[in-house]
Design a protein around this motif. Structure first.
Motif, PDB file in Angstrom:
ATOM      1  N   GLU A 124       0.838  -1.199   0.000  1.00 18.50           N
ATOM      2  CA  GLU A 124       0.000   0.000   0.000  1.00 18.50           C
ATOM      3  C   GLU A 124       0.878   1.255   0.000  1.00 18.50           C
ATOM      4  OE1 GLU A 124      -4.108  -0.950   2.238  1.00 18.50           O
ATOM      5  OE2 GLU A 124      -2.361  -1.054   3.536  1.00 18.50           O
ATOM      6  N   TRP A 132      -4.588   1.912  -1.569  1.00 19.83           N
ATOM      7  CA  TRP A 132      -4.866   1.001  -0.476  1.00 19.83           C
ATOM      8  C   TRP A 132      -5.703  -0.181  -0.990  1.00 19.83           C
ATOM      9  CZ3 TRP A 132      -6.091   6.295  -0.102  1.00 19.83           C
ATOM     10  CH2 TRP A 132      -5.289   7.048   0.764  1.00 19.83           C
ATOM     11  N   ALA A 134      -8.961  -2.741   0.477  1.00 22.16           N
ATOM     12  CA  ALA A 134      -9.975  -2.960   1.503  1.00 22.16           C
ATOM     13  C   ALA A 134     -10.655  -4.297   1.255  1.00 22.16           C
ATOM     14  CB  ALA A 134     -11.015  -1.842   1.477  1.00 22.16           C
ATOM     15  N   ALA A 322      -7.558   6.021   3.817  1.00 24.34           N
ATOM     16  CA  ALA A 322      -7.638   4.566   3.678  1.00 24.34           C
ATOM     17  C   ALA A 322      -9.092   4.122   3.795  1.00 24.34           C
ATOM     18  CB  ALA A 322      -6.798   3.880   4.740  1.00 24.34           C
ATOM     19  N   SER A 326      -9.922  -1.732   6.482  1.00 24.02           N
ATOM     20  CA  SER A 326      -8.513  -1.543   6.166  1.00 24.02           C
ATOM     21  C   SER A 326      -7.723  -2.843   6.257  1.00 24.02           C
ATOM     22  CB  SER A 326      -7.901  -0.523   7.127  1.00 24.02           C
ATOM     23  OG  SER A 326      -7.820  -1.078   8.431  1.00 24.02           O
TER      24      SER A 326
END
Length: 372
Positions: A124, A132, A134, A322, A326
């Motif tokens: 990331e 990022w 998820a 983010a 996460s």
């Protein structure tokens, strides 16, 4: 590649989004994204099956078609990629997206091992910049769960004491006869990894960090490599304890989470998704007015579907933050999955701290052997 006029899709204040994999789960992602047209524009889809790809893009009006994800990443340069592919593909595809500068949302389970998860997290970008990745753990985002979290954080419920987390589903043998199902190398595990993970993630969202797990897992009735049943006892850092069952052997299906706090019992009973009416709050004696007022004051009317979480994902990315859930939160949930497998295979309690680099259950959920 299919490229109709894209004028309607060019909007600098909207995220450019691509979908990889056009199977059944992808429609939930696309329909959620199309419910927020001011924030996200679907610009491309990828699938190795040209017929499925054509049907999917025509149905949802997605302008660009690709059979190769890497080419799509180079040519389209999306802000966000939704990975709706089998679990064994997630690790490589997330890394490819991150290296191309695109954030990724991945279906559960996000990877096949903790080692893969940590490699994905390390790829990331920096805080405030991204990209990022998820994980789609949508049960956290229904208004019922968010209401309970807010009540717990405000102290209205008191300390959590004891909890139950059951994923009691039914899958017949034909379900596992599909070549990639029930295998360590393609699914990473059985119902602990691929089914109960949603309820366990919600439990962790409500109770926080876990510290120790003792578990049993076995093949009780299905012919497959992985388990068809697991049972665990989990201790949490805050002192709460929980019993967990993950099953694909249960004709009367139910997804059930219960937490007994000092001042109220909180229960959720549903199957594959919930609304506010699926929650039951039972106050302790003398606490009825306080608990009722706290419950009524909270968020309401949001079901636990993909739309609930994806609205937060899109909002976070537009703010250069983010997105939820996460990599840190996903790792905590995946570490509990690994802990259940490690405990069942070694017939002993496992602490969260053991499941780090160097542990064979860090590298593979089954520890590199045949655990049962």
């Amino acid at each position: 590649m299919h490229t109709p006029d894209q004028t309607a899709y060019e909007a600098p204040d909207r995220l450019r989004v691509a979908v990889v994999g056009t199977g059944n789960i992808a429609r939930f992602h696309v329909e959620a994204l199309q419910s927020m047209p001011e924030d996200a524009a679907l610009v491309a889809a990828v699938d190795v099956d040209p017929d499925n790809l054509a049907l999917f893009t025509d149905r949802y009006g997605i302008p660009q078609r690709y059979s190769d994800m890497d080419r799509m990443l180079r040519e389209v340069q999306p802000d966000l990629v939704h990975l709706c592919t089998p679990p064994g593909m997630h690790h490589g595809q997330v890394l490819a997206c991150l290296r191309a500068g695109a954030s990724a949302v991945v279906e559960k389970p996000p990877a096949l091992s903790l080692a893969e998860m940590e490699e994905m997290a390390a790829a990331e970008g920096p805080p405030g910049q991204g990209p990022w990745f998820a994980t789609l753990f949508q049960h956290r985002f229904g208004s019922g769960a968010r209401r309970v979290q807010a009540m717990a954080e405000a102290g209205a419920l008191g300390r959590p004491l004891v909890a139950v987390c059951h994923t009691l589903w039914y899958r017949d043998q034909a379900y596992f006869d599909v070549p990639w199902r029930g295998r360590w190398d393609t699914e990473g595990g059985g119902p602990t990894m691929g089914h109960g993970i949603h309820q366990m993630d919600l439990l962790l969202a409500l109770l926080g960090d876990w510290s120790e797990v003792s578990a049993t897992a076995r093949r009780q009735a299905r012919e497959m490599e992985t388990e068809d049943l697991s049972v665990g006892h989990v201790s949490f850092a805050n002192g709460a304890v929980a019993g967990i069952i993950n099953s694909v052997l249960s004709p009367r299906e139910e997804s059930y989470v219960r937490v007994d706090f000092e001042r109220a019992t909180v229960e959720l009973s549903h199957l594959y998704g919930y609304g506010d009416d699926d929650w039951t709050i039972t106050p302790a004696p003398g606490c009825a007015e306080e608990i009722a007022a706290a419950w009524e004051a909270g968020e309401a009317g949001v079901n636990s579907g993909h739309s609930a979480q994806l609205a937060h994902v899109v909002s976070a990315l537009k703010a250069k933050e983010a997105p939820p859930v996460s990599s840190t939160e996903s790792l905590r949930t995946m570490r509990l999955v690994a802990g259940i497998y490690a405990s069942a295979a070694q017939h002993r309690a496992i602490t969260a701290g053991e499941l780090r680099q160097g542990s064979r259950f860090f590298e593979r959920m089954h520890g590199g052997g045949t655990p049962w």
